[in-house]
Scaffold this active site. Structure first.
Site, short mmCIF file in Angstrom:
data_model
loop_
_atom_site.label_atom_id
_atom_site.label_comp_id
_atom_site.label_asym_id
_atom_site.label_seq_id
_atom_site.Cartn_x
_atom_site.Cartn_y
_atom_site.Cartn_z
N THR A 31 47.02 38.22 68.92
CA THR A 31 48.48 38.36 68.82
C THR A 31 48.89 39.76 68.36
O THR A 31 49.89 40.31 68.81
CB THR A 31 49.03 37.31 67.83
OG1 THR A 31 48.81 36.03 68.38
CG2 THR A 31 50.50 37.50 67.55
N ASP A 70 42.61 36.63 74.05
CA ASP A 70 43.12 35.73 73.01
C ASP A 70 41.85 35.18 72.37
O ASP A 70 40.90 34.81 73.08
CB ASP A 70 43.92 34.61 73.69
CG ASP A 70 44.52 33.64 72.69
OD1 ASP A 70 45.75 33.53 72.67
OD2 ASP A 70 43.74 32.98 71.96
N CYS A 116 36.78 17.94 53.70
CA CYS A 116 37.69 18.57 52.73
C CYS A 116 37.38 20.06 52.68
O CYS A 116 36.22 20.45 52.68
CB CYS A 116 37.47 18.00 51.33
SG CYS A 116 37.65 16.22 51.25
N1 ASP Z 1 46.12 33.00 69.85
C1 ASP Z 1 46.01 34.19 69.07
C2 ASP Z 1 44.55 34.58 69.03
O1 ASP Z 1 43.80 34.03 68.31
C3 ASP Z 1 46.54 33.96 67.72
C4 ASP Z 1 46.60 35.17 66.84
O2 ASP Z 1 46.02 36.20 67.08
O3 ASP Z 1 47.27 35.07 65.79
O4 ASP Z 1 44.13 35.46 69.75
#
Ligand code: ASP
Length: 356
Positions: free
Chosen positions: A25, A73, A295
């Site tokens: 992201t 991603d 947990c």
């Molecule tokens: N879907 C993204 C990834 O893992 C999420 C992120 O980077 O926050 O590449």
């Protein structure tokens, strides 16, 4: 893989950091079908860092940057991605004082744990970071995370794989992603933070670091993960009503070489001899089977409950207080190596990089 040198104001690369951009992201930009990994990261990063307050600019370490192709991603990462990163770091190890890996947050803690096993004996920092919002988004956490990762990656007393996120530095083998939206998405449930940003200061707590436990030259374990990159190690979380035939469907498959079981609480499972028989059969076939808790805090004590008492006899290794990420990537790392089953079992039970 493309390479773009940046901030070339420091002459010697051994005084510089290497930044490896894999996607996530943090570097995404909007496309017609939603956010997708985007390139030109070297230029975008330089622009973002130039917007830091003037007092912070001189504190930025110089760095070179590598961008992966394709950018991913992190849901697309596999053990081969982990191996590629370890290879890229190991091959350039002597040229850089530290490394920053920019990665999607969804599987960032898996990559961090795997790198820790592959790069055992590190004598300099490898810091992973990412962000919950893209670099160019309003109020993004990206710039803060990048700045902190660069600062900690230049700290010679940090000698292990760590994650910097939301002002905290976490041990790579101890971190989990705990929140799907909040900026402080990562936590370290069973080990204290290795460092923190407090105001303008980046504070490392050296007594918590591996540097105190590991001395001598790096002894990287460069392992070929291809034999374990197609799902040969499974992760199975128990649920009420789980039946022996279901567990058997996973464990008896001839491709399976290992399994991580996530039991209830302190190490409990249904009081069903058929379940234990399935597990015992699989471990009798040489499959490496370990157990941790569902947990996130605390540890498993196999044998604490009558129902879980037969696990050790069935050949199950206690994962103690390990995260799922640390336990799973350790199984992958050990199973991929040409060592005996006894050595795999023995090494699983030993702390290798502060993971248990
Ligand atoms: N879907 C993204 C990834 O893992 C999420 C992120 O980077 O926050 O590449």
């Amino acid at each position: 893989m493309s390479q773009a040198p940046l901030l070339a104001d420091t002459p010697h690369s051994h005084e510089r950091l290497l930044v490896i951009y894999t996607g996530g992201t943090i570097g995404m930009q909007p496309q017609a079908n939603g956010l997708a990994p985007a390139g030109d990261f070297a230029e975008r990063l330089a622009k973002a860092l130039s917007q830091l307050p003037l007092r912070d600019q001189p504190l930025l370490p110089a760095y070179d940057i590598i961008s992966y192709s394709p950018l991913i991603d992190s849901s697309a990462a596999t053990p081969l991605t982990w191996q590629q990163l370890a290879t890229d770091i190991a091959e350039r190890f002597d040229q850089y004082r530290g490394f920053v890996v920019i990665h999607g947050t969804d599987t960032l803690s898996w990559t961090a744990a795997s790198l820790a096993y592959q790069l055992q004996g590190l004598d300099r920092p490898v810091v992973l970071t990412g962000a919950m919002a893209p670099l160019e988004a309003p109020n993004s956490d990206a710039l803060d995370n990048l700045y902190g990762a660069l600062r900690f990656a230049a700290h010679p007393a940090l000698q292990e794989v760590a994650i910097y996120f939301a002002n905290r530095l976490l041990r790579g083998t101890r971190a989990i992603k705990q929140h799907s939206e909040a900026a402080d998405a990562f936590t370290s449930p069973n080990y204290p933070y290795l460092g923190e940003r407090i105001g303008d200061d980046f504070i490392l707590f050296p007594s918590r670091g591996l540097a105190y436990q590991q001395r001598g030259a790096p002894r990287f374990e460069r392992v070929d993960y291809r034999p374990v990159a197609q799902g040969e190690v499974v992760r199975i979380t128990l649920w009420p009503g789980m039946a022996a035939w279901q567990l058997d469907a996973w464990l008896s498959h001839p491709s399976i070489k290992g399994a991580l079981l996530q039991l209830w609480g302190a190490g409990n499972l249904p009081d069903d001899p058929a379940l234990l028989a399935v597990i015992a059969k699989a471990s009798g076939e040489g499959k490496l089977i370990a157990a941790i808790s569902q947990c996130s805090q605390g540890r498993v004590h196999m044998g604490a409950y009558a129902a879980g008492d037969g696990l050790t006899d069935a050949g199950v290794l206690s994962g103690d207080d390990m995260t799922p990420e640390a336990a799973y990537t350790k199984l992958v790392h050990l199973i991929a190596q040409p060592i005996s089953l006894e050595d795999r079992r023995r090494r699983f039970l030993m702390p290798l990089v502060g993971e248990r």
